[in-house]
Write a protein that holds these residues in place. Structure first.
Motif, PDB file in Angstrom:
ATOM      1  N   GLN A  10       0.830  -1.193   0.000  1.00 24.17           N
ATOM      2  CA  GLN A  10       0.000   0.000   0.000  1.00 24.17           C
ATOM      3  C   GLN A  10       0.868   1.248   0.000  1.00 24.17           C
ATOM      4  O   GLN A  10       1.825   1.343   0.774  1.00 24.17           O
ATOM      5  N   HIS A  11       0.528   2.170  -0.883  1.00 30.44           N
ATOM      6  CA  HIS A  11       1.137   3.499  -0.912  1.00 30.44           C
ATOM      7  C   HIS A  11       2.665   3.432  -0.956  1.00 30.44           C
ATOM      8  O   HIS A  11       3.362   4.152  -0.229  1.00 30.44           O
ATOM      9  N   ARG A  13       6.240   4.249  -2.141  1.00 26.27           N
ATOM     10  CA  ARG A  13       6.845   5.427  -2.762  1.00 26.27           C
ATOM     11  C   ARG A  13       8.281   5.153  -3.220  1.00 26.27           C
ATOM     12  O   ARG A  13       8.982   6.066  -3.636  1.00 26.27           O
ATOM     13  N   ARG A  37      -2.003  -1.381  -3.832  1.00 26.22           N
ATOM     14  CA  ARG A  37      -2.695  -0.082  -3.868  1.00 26.22           C
ATOM     15  C   ARG A  37      -1.668   1.002  -4.138  1.00 26.22           C
ATOM     16  O   ARG A  37      -0.700   1.162  -3.394  1.00 26.22           O
ATOM     17  N   ASP A  38      -1.900   1.770  -5.232  1.00 28.35           N
ATOM     18  CA  ASP A  38      -0.890   2.735  -5.650  1.00 28.35           C
ATOM     19  C   ASP A  38      -1.547   3.809  -6.504  1.00 28.35           C
ATOM     20  O   ASP A  38      -2.729   3.710  -6.877  1.00 28.35           O
ATOM     21  N   THR A  39      -0.773   4.832  -6.842  1.00 24.69           N
ATOM     22  CA  THR A  39      -1.254   5.893  -7.725  1.00 24.69           C
ATOM     23  C   THR A  39      -0.827   5.662  -9.169  1.00 24.69           C
ATOM     24  O   THR A  39      -1.027   6.537 -10.016  1.00 24.69           O
TER      25      THR A  39
END
Length: 320
Positions: A10-11, A13, A37-39
Protein backbone atom coordinates in the motif's frame (compact mmCIF):
# COMPACT_ATOMS: atom_id res chain seq x y z
CA UNK A 1 9.76 -15.78 1.65
CA UNK A 2 9.10 -19.05 -0.24
CA UNK A 3 6.24 -19.75 2.22
CA UNK A 4 4.58 -16.36 1.59
CA UNK A 5 0.85 -16.67 0.83
CA UNK A 6 -0.43 -13.08 0.81
CA UNK A 7 1.45 -10.02 -0.42
CA UNK A 8 -0.17 -6.64 0.17
CA UNK A 9 1.54 -3.39 -0.79
CA UNK A 10 0.00 0.00 0.00
CA UNK A 11 1.14 3.50 -0.91
CA UNK A 12 4.61 2.45 -1.94
CA UNK A 13 6.85 5.43 -2.76
CA UNK A 14 10.07 3.58 -3.56
CA UNK A 15 11.68 4.25 -6.93
CA UNK A 16 11.47 1.02 -8.91
CA UNK A 17 13.44 0.89 -12.15
CA UNK A 18 12.99 -1.71 -14.85
CA UNK A 19 16.77 -2.07 -15.06
CA UNK A 20 16.97 -3.09 -11.39
CA UNK A 21 14.72 -6.09 -12.01
CA UNK A 22 16.24 -7.35 -15.26
CA UNK A 23 16.96 -11.06 -15.01
CA UNK A 24 15.49 -11.27 -11.50
CA UNK A 25 12.89 -13.97 -10.80
CA UNK A 26 11.35 -14.68 -7.41
CA UNK A 27 9.68 -18.04 -6.83
CA UNK A 28 6.70 -17.92 -4.45
CA UNK A 29 5.05 -21.34 -4.86
CA UNK A 30 2.48 -20.78 -2.09
CA UNK A 31 1.38 -17.27 -3.07
CA UNK A 32 -2.40 -16.89 -3.14
CA UNK A 33 -2.90 -13.12 -3.43
CA UNK A 34 -1.07 -10.01 -4.60
CA UNK A 35 -2.98 -6.86 -3.64
CA UNK A 36 -1.36 -3.58 -4.65
CA UNK A 37 -2.70 -0.08 -3.87
CA UNK A 38 -0.89 2.73 -5.65
CA UNK A 39 -1.25 5.89 -7.72
CA UNK A 40 0.17 4.14 -10.77
CA UNK A 41 0.03 0.59 -12.15
CA UNK A 42 3.76 0.65 -12.78
CA UNK A 43 5.04 -1.02 -9.61
CA UNK A 44 2.22 -3.59 -9.66
CA UNK A 45 3.02 -4.62 -13.23
CA UNK A 46 6.76 -4.75 -12.52
CA UNK A 47 6.32 -6.84 -9.39
CA UNK A 48 3.91 -9.35 -10.91
CA UNK A 49 6.03 -9.75 -14.01
CA UNK A 50 9.01 -10.94 -11.91
CA UNK A 51 7.22 -13.30 -9.54
CA UNK A 52 6.80 -16.98 -10.36
CA UNK A 53 3.54 -17.96 -8.66
CA UNK A 54 0.92 -20.72 -9.02
CA UNK A 55 -1.68 -20.25 -11.78
CA UNK A 56 -4.32 -19.80 -9.06
CA UNK A 57 -2.73 -16.65 -7.61
CA UNK A 58 -5.05 -13.63 -7.48
CA UNK A 59 -3.60 -10.35 -8.74
CA UNK A 60 -5.56 -7.27 -7.67
CA UNK A 61 -4.61 -3.67 -8.47
CA UNK A 62 -6.23 -0.75 -6.61
CA UNK A 63 -5.35 2.42 -8.50
CA UNK A 64 -6.08 5.89 -7.08
CA UNK A 65 -6.39 8.79 -9.53
CA UNK A 66 -7.70 12.34 -9.47
CA UNK A 67 -7.64 13.56 -13.07
CA UNK A 68 -6.43 12.16 -16.38
CA UNK A 69 -6.07 13.46 -19.91
CA UNK A 70 -6.07 9.95 -21.35
CA UNK A 71 -4.47 6.58 -20.81
CA UNK A 72 -1.61 6.75 -23.31
CA UNK A 73 1.09 7.29 -20.67
CA UNK A 74 0.17 3.90 -19.15
CA UNK A 75 -0.42 2.12 -22.44
CA UNK A 76 2.62 -0.15 -22.18
CA UNK A 77 1.85 -1.04 -18.56
CA UNK A 78 -1.76 -1.85 -19.39
CA UNK A 79 -0.49 -4.06 -22.19
CA UNK A 80 1.81 -5.84 -19.74
CA UNK A 81 -1.13 -6.53 -17.45
CA UNK A 82 -2.87 -8.49 -20.19
CA UNK A 83 -0.42 -11.25 -19.37
CA UNK A 84 -2.03 -11.55 -15.94
CA UNK A 85 -5.56 -12.02 -17.30
CA UNK A 86 -6.60 -15.69 -17.37
CA UNK A 87 -7.62 -17.40 -20.57
CA UNK A 88 -10.50 -19.85 -20.90
CA UNK A 89 -10.59 -22.51 -18.21
CA UNK A 90 -11.31 -25.08 -20.93
CA UNK A 91 -11.77 -25.00 -24.72
CA UNK A 92 -15.14 -23.44 -25.50
CA UNK A 93 -15.79 -22.37 -21.90
CA UNK A 94 -15.97 -18.71 -22.95
CA UNK A 95 -14.85 -17.57 -19.49
CA UNK A 96 -11.49 -16.04 -20.35
CA UNK A 97 -10.59 -12.37 -20.14
CA UNK A 98 -12.36 -9.70 -18.14
CA UNK A 99 -15.94 -10.76 -17.47
CA UNK A 100 -17.60 -8.11 -15.27
CA UNK A 101 -17.37 -4.30 -15.08
CA UNK A 102 -18.74 -2.18 -12.24
CA UNK A 103 -18.99 1.62 -12.23
CA UNK A 104 -19.92 3.38 -8.99
CA UNK A 105 -20.53 7.07 -8.45
CA UNK A 106 -19.96 9.65 -11.13
CA UNK A 107 -17.52 12.40 -12.16
CA UNK A 108 -16.85 13.93 -8.74
CA UNK A 109 -16.14 10.68 -6.96
CA UNK A 110 -16.52 7.08 -7.87
CA UNK A 111 -14.76 3.96 -9.04
CA UNK A 112 -14.36 1.59 -11.97
CA UNK A 113 -13.68 -2.09 -11.38
CA UNK A 114 -13.19 -4.93 -13.87
CA UNK A 115 -12.55 -8.53 -12.94
CA UNK A 116 -12.18 -12.04 -14.32
CA UNK A 117 -13.33 -15.50 -13.29
CA UNK A 118 -11.92 -17.14 -10.19
CA UNK A 119 -9.71 -20.22 -10.22
CA UNK A 120 -12.70 -22.51 -9.78
CA UNK A 121 -15.84 -20.67 -10.93
CA UNK A 122 -17.12 -18.21 -13.56
CA UNK A 123 -17.25 -14.51 -12.76
CA UNK A 124 -20.42 -13.20 -11.13
CA UNK A 125 -21.68 -9.80 -10.05
CA UNK A 126 -20.22 -10.31 -6.56
CA UNK A 127 -17.12 -12.43 -7.18
CA UNK A 128 -14.45 -9.73 -7.49
CA UNK A 129 -12.72 -10.77 -4.24
CA UNK A 130 -12.08 -14.24 -5.68
CA UNK A 131 -11.13 -13.08 -9.17
CA UNK A 132 -7.81 -14.18 -10.61
CA UNK A 133 -7.32 -10.63 -11.88
CA UNK A 134 -8.97 -7.39 -10.85
CA UNK A 135 -8.25 -3.75 -11.62
CA UNK A 136 -10.01 -1.16 -9.48
CA UNK A 137 -9.62 2.55 -10.32
CA UNK A 138 -11.08 5.08 -7.88
CA UNK A 139 -11.20 8.87 -7.71
CA UNK A 140 -12.42 11.49 -5.24
CA UNK A 141 -12.96 15.26 -5.35
CA UNK A 142 -12.35 15.22 -9.10
CA UNK A 143 -13.60 18.01 -11.40
CA UNK A 144 -17.23 17.43 -12.31
CA UNK A 145 -16.85 19.00 -15.76
CA UNK A 146 -15.54 17.00 -18.75
CA UNK A 147 -13.17 19.76 -19.90
CA UNK A 148 -10.67 20.43 -17.16
CA UNK A 149 -7.40 22.30 -16.85
CA UNK A 150 -4.81 21.27 -19.47
CA UNK A 151 -7.29 18.77 -20.87
CA UNK A 152 -7.38 16.78 -17.64
CA UNK A 153 -10.71 15.65 -16.24
CA UNK A 154 -12.22 13.10 -13.91
CA UNK A 155 -11.39 9.48 -14.84
CA UNK A 156 -15.15 8.99 -15.21
CA UNK A 157 -15.09 10.87 -18.53
CA UNK A 158 -12.35 8.58 -19.87
CA UNK A 159 -13.74 5.16 -18.91
CA UNK A 160 -14.49 4.18 -22.49
CA UNK A 161 -10.84 4.72 -23.39
CA UNK A 162 -9.72 2.69 -20.37
CA UNK A 163 -11.96 -0.16 -21.46
CA UNK A 164 -10.31 -0.07 -24.86
CA UNK A 165 -6.89 -0.57 -23.29
CA UNK A 166 -8.21 -3.29 -20.98
CA UNK A 167 -9.90 -5.14 -23.86
CA UNK A 168 -13.37 -5.39 -22.39
CA UNK A 169 -15.11 -6.57 -25.57
CA UNK A 170 -15.92 -9.93 -23.94
CA UNK A 171 -17.35 -8.51 -20.71
CA UNK A 172 -20.61 -10.30 -19.90
CA UNK A 173 -21.96 -8.29 -16.96
CA UNK A 174 -22.21 -4.55 -16.22
CA UNK A 175 -23.04 -3.11 -12.78
CA UNK A 176 -23.84 0.58 -12.35
CA UNK A 177 -24.34 2.07 -8.90
CA UNK A 178 -24.47 5.89 -8.75
CA UNK A 179 -24.51 5.84 -4.94
CA UNK A 180 -21.11 6.34 -3.25
CA UNK A 181 -21.12 6.75 0.53
CA UNK A 182 -24.68 8.02 0.44
CA UNK A 183 -23.96 10.51 -2.34
CA UNK A 184 -25.92 9.92 -5.55
CA UNK A 185 -24.24 11.19 -8.69
CA UNK A 186 -26.53 10.48 -11.63
CA UNK A 187 -26.69 13.83 -13.42
CA UNK A 188 -28.42 13.72 -16.76
CA UNK A 189 -25.41 15.50 -18.30
CA UNK A 190 -23.41 12.28 -17.94
CA UNK A 191 -25.70 10.36 -20.31
CA UNK A 192 -23.28 10.84 -23.22
CA UNK A 193 -20.49 9.21 -21.24
CA UNK A 194 -22.67 6.30 -20.15
CA UNK A 195 -23.45 5.76 -23.83
CA UNK A 196 -19.75 5.85 -24.77
CA UNK A 197 -19.02 3.27 -22.07
CA UNK A 198 -21.80 1.01 -23.31
CA UNK A 199 -20.44 1.26 -26.85
CA UNK A 200 -17.20 -0.53 -25.85
CA UNK A 201 -19.04 -3.32 -24.01
CA UNK A 202 -20.83 -5.03 -26.93
CA UNK A 203 -20.97 -8.50 -25.35
CA UNK A 204 -22.80 -7.52 -22.16
CA UNK A 205 -25.78 -9.78 -21.57
CA UNK A 206 -26.80 -8.63 -18.07
CA UNK A 207 -26.94 -5.15 -16.50
CA UNK A 208 -27.43 -4.43 -12.79
CA UNK A 209 -28.68 -0.88 -12.30
CA UNK A 210 -28.63 0.17 -8.65
CA UNK A 211 -30.62 3.14 -7.42
CA UNK A 212 -32.21 3.34 -10.86
CA UNK A 213 -30.25 6.25 -12.31
CA UNK A 214 -32.58 7.48 -15.10
CA UNK A 215 -29.73 9.04 -17.10
CA UNK A 216 -28.15 5.60 -17.49
CA UNK A 217 -31.35 4.05 -18.82
CA UNK A 218 -31.86 6.94 -21.21
CA UNK A 219 -28.31 6.53 -22.47
CA UNK A 220 -28.55 2.82 -23.24
CA UNK A 221 -32.12 2.75 -24.54
CA UNK A 222 -31.11 2.68 -28.26
CA UNK A 223 -30.92 -0.94 -29.41
CA UNK A 224 -27.58 -0.27 -31.09
CA UNK A 225 -25.99 -0.10 -27.61
CA UNK A 226 -25.54 -3.33 -25.66
CA UNK A 227 -26.96 -5.32 -28.60
CA UNK A 228 -26.67 -8.67 -26.77
CA UNK A 229 -28.43 -7.54 -23.61
CA UNK A 230 -30.82 -10.18 -22.25
CA UNK A 231 -31.43 -9.22 -18.62
CA UNK A 232 -31.84 -5.90 -16.81
CA UNK A 233 -31.75 -5.93 -13.01
CA UNK A 234 -33.21 -2.83 -11.34
CA UNK A 235 -32.05 -2.82 -7.72
CA UNK A 236 -33.51 -0.98 -4.71
CA UNK A 237 -35.41 1.61 -6.70
CA UNK A 238 -38.78 3.30 -6.31
CA UNK A 239 -40.64 2.97 -9.62
CA UNK A 240 -43.70 5.07 -10.36
CA UNK A 241 -45.44 5.76 -13.63
CA UNK A 242 -45.41 9.43 -14.68
CA UNK A 243 -46.98 8.61 -18.03
CA UNK A 244 -50.22 7.60 -19.64
CA UNK A 245 -50.24 5.41 -22.71
CA UNK A 246 -52.57 7.23 -25.02
CA UNK A 247 -51.47 8.56 -28.39
CA UNK A 248 -47.86 8.16 -27.31
CA UNK A 249 -46.30 9.02 -23.97
CA UNK A 250 -48.14 11.79 -22.08
CA UNK A 251 -47.08 13.21 -18.75
CA UNK A 252 -49.72 12.99 -16.04
CA UNK A 253 -48.02 15.94 -14.36
CA UNK A 254 -49.55 18.32 -16.90
CA UNK A 255 -52.30 19.30 -14.51
CA UNK A 256 -49.56 20.85 -12.34
CA UNK A 257 -47.22 22.14 -14.99
CA UNK A 258 -49.54 23.32 -17.74
CA UNK A 259 -50.71 21.73 -21.00
CA UNK A 260 -47.44 22.20 -22.91
CA UNK A 261 -44.90 21.70 -20.15
CA UNK A 262 -43.19 18.59 -18.79
CA UNK A 263 -40.58 18.25 -16.07
CA UNK A 264 -36.96 18.69 -16.98
CA UNK A 265 -34.84 15.50 -16.65
CA UNK A 266 -33.20 16.75 -13.46
CA UNK A 267 -36.60 17.48 -11.91
CA UNK A 268 -37.85 14.01 -12.89
CA UNK A 269 -34.78 12.44 -11.30
CA UNK A 270 -35.19 14.44 -8.09
CA UNK A 271 -38.82 13.31 -7.89
CA UNK A 272 -37.69 9.69 -8.13
CA UNK A 273 -39.51 9.23 -11.40
CA UNK A 274 -38.20 6.02 -12.93
CA UNK A 275 -41.20 4.73 -14.83
CA UNK A 276 -40.96 6.67 -18.07
CA UNK A 277 -37.34 5.70 -18.71
CA UNK A 278 -37.93 2.05 -17.89
CA UNK A 279 -41.02 1.90 -20.08
CA UNK A 280 -39.17 3.47 -23.01
CA UNK A 281 -36.34 1.01 -22.50
CA UNK A 282 -38.45 -2.16 -22.62
CA UNK A 283 -40.37 -0.92 -25.65
CA UNK A 284 -37.07 -0.67 -27.54
CA UNK A 285 -35.78 -4.10 -26.45
CA UNK A 286 -37.57 -7.12 -27.85
CA UNK A 287 -37.28 -10.17 -25.60
CA UNK A 288 -35.66 -8.31 -22.70
CA UNK A 289 -36.13 -9.76 -19.21
CA UNK A 290 -36.46 -7.25 -16.37
CA UNK A 291 -35.87 -8.32 -12.77
CA UNK A 292 -36.94 -5.84 -10.08
CA UNK A 293 -34.87 -6.54 -6.98
CA UNK A 294 -35.94 -4.94 -3.70
CA UNK A 295 -37.96 -2.33 -5.61
CA UNK A 296 -41.09 -0.42 -4.64
CA UNK A 297 -43.14 -0.57 -7.82
CA UNK A 298 -46.67 0.52 -8.63
CA UNK A 299 -48.84 -2.55 -9.35
CA UNK A 300 -50.61 -0.92 -12.29
CA UNK A 301 -47.36 0.11 -13.89
CA UNK A 302 -45.99 -3.39 -13.34
CA UNK A 303 -48.90 -4.80 -15.34
CA UNK A 304 -48.20 -2.28 -18.11
CA UNK A 305 -44.53 -3.28 -18.26
CA UNK A 306 -45.46 -6.94 -18.54
CA UNK A 307 -47.26 -6.24 -21.78
CA UNK A 308 -43.90 -5.46 -23.38
CA UNK A 309 -41.35 -7.57 -21.51
CA UNK A 310 -40.91 -10.46 -19.12
CA UNK A 311 -40.84 -8.79 -15.71
CA UNK A 312 -40.06 -10.63 -12.48
CA UNK A 313 -39.95 -9.36 -8.91
CA UNK A 314 -36.98 -10.84 -7.04
CA UNK A 315 -35.66 -10.91 -3.50
CA UNK A 316 -32.41 -9.11 -2.64
CA UNK A 317 -30.87 -12.13 -0.91
CA UNK A 318 -31.13 -14.06 -4.18
CA UNK A 319 -29.77 -11.48 -6.63
CA UNK A 320 -27.59 -9.06 -4.64
Amino acid sequence: MPQLEVLRVQHCRAAWDDEDAQGVRVALPHLRLVAFRDTTPRRFALLCAHVDAPPTVRRHLFWRLWTVAGWERWEQLLETMHGFVPRESAPGADDGGLQVVRVAGGPARGSFCAWTRSAVAPATSTSQDDALFQVDVDWKESPAEPSGVLGRASPFFHLAGLCGHLRTTHVDGLLIDPDVDGHVDCADATATYWASLASVLPSVRAVWLHKGAPSVLRAVTPGSLLPNLQKLFIVRTTIRSPIEVSEGLLWNFRSRLGPRESPEPGVRDAMGVMGEDLFAFVRNRDGIEVILVGCDVDAGFLDMLRKHAQVDVGEEWVYV
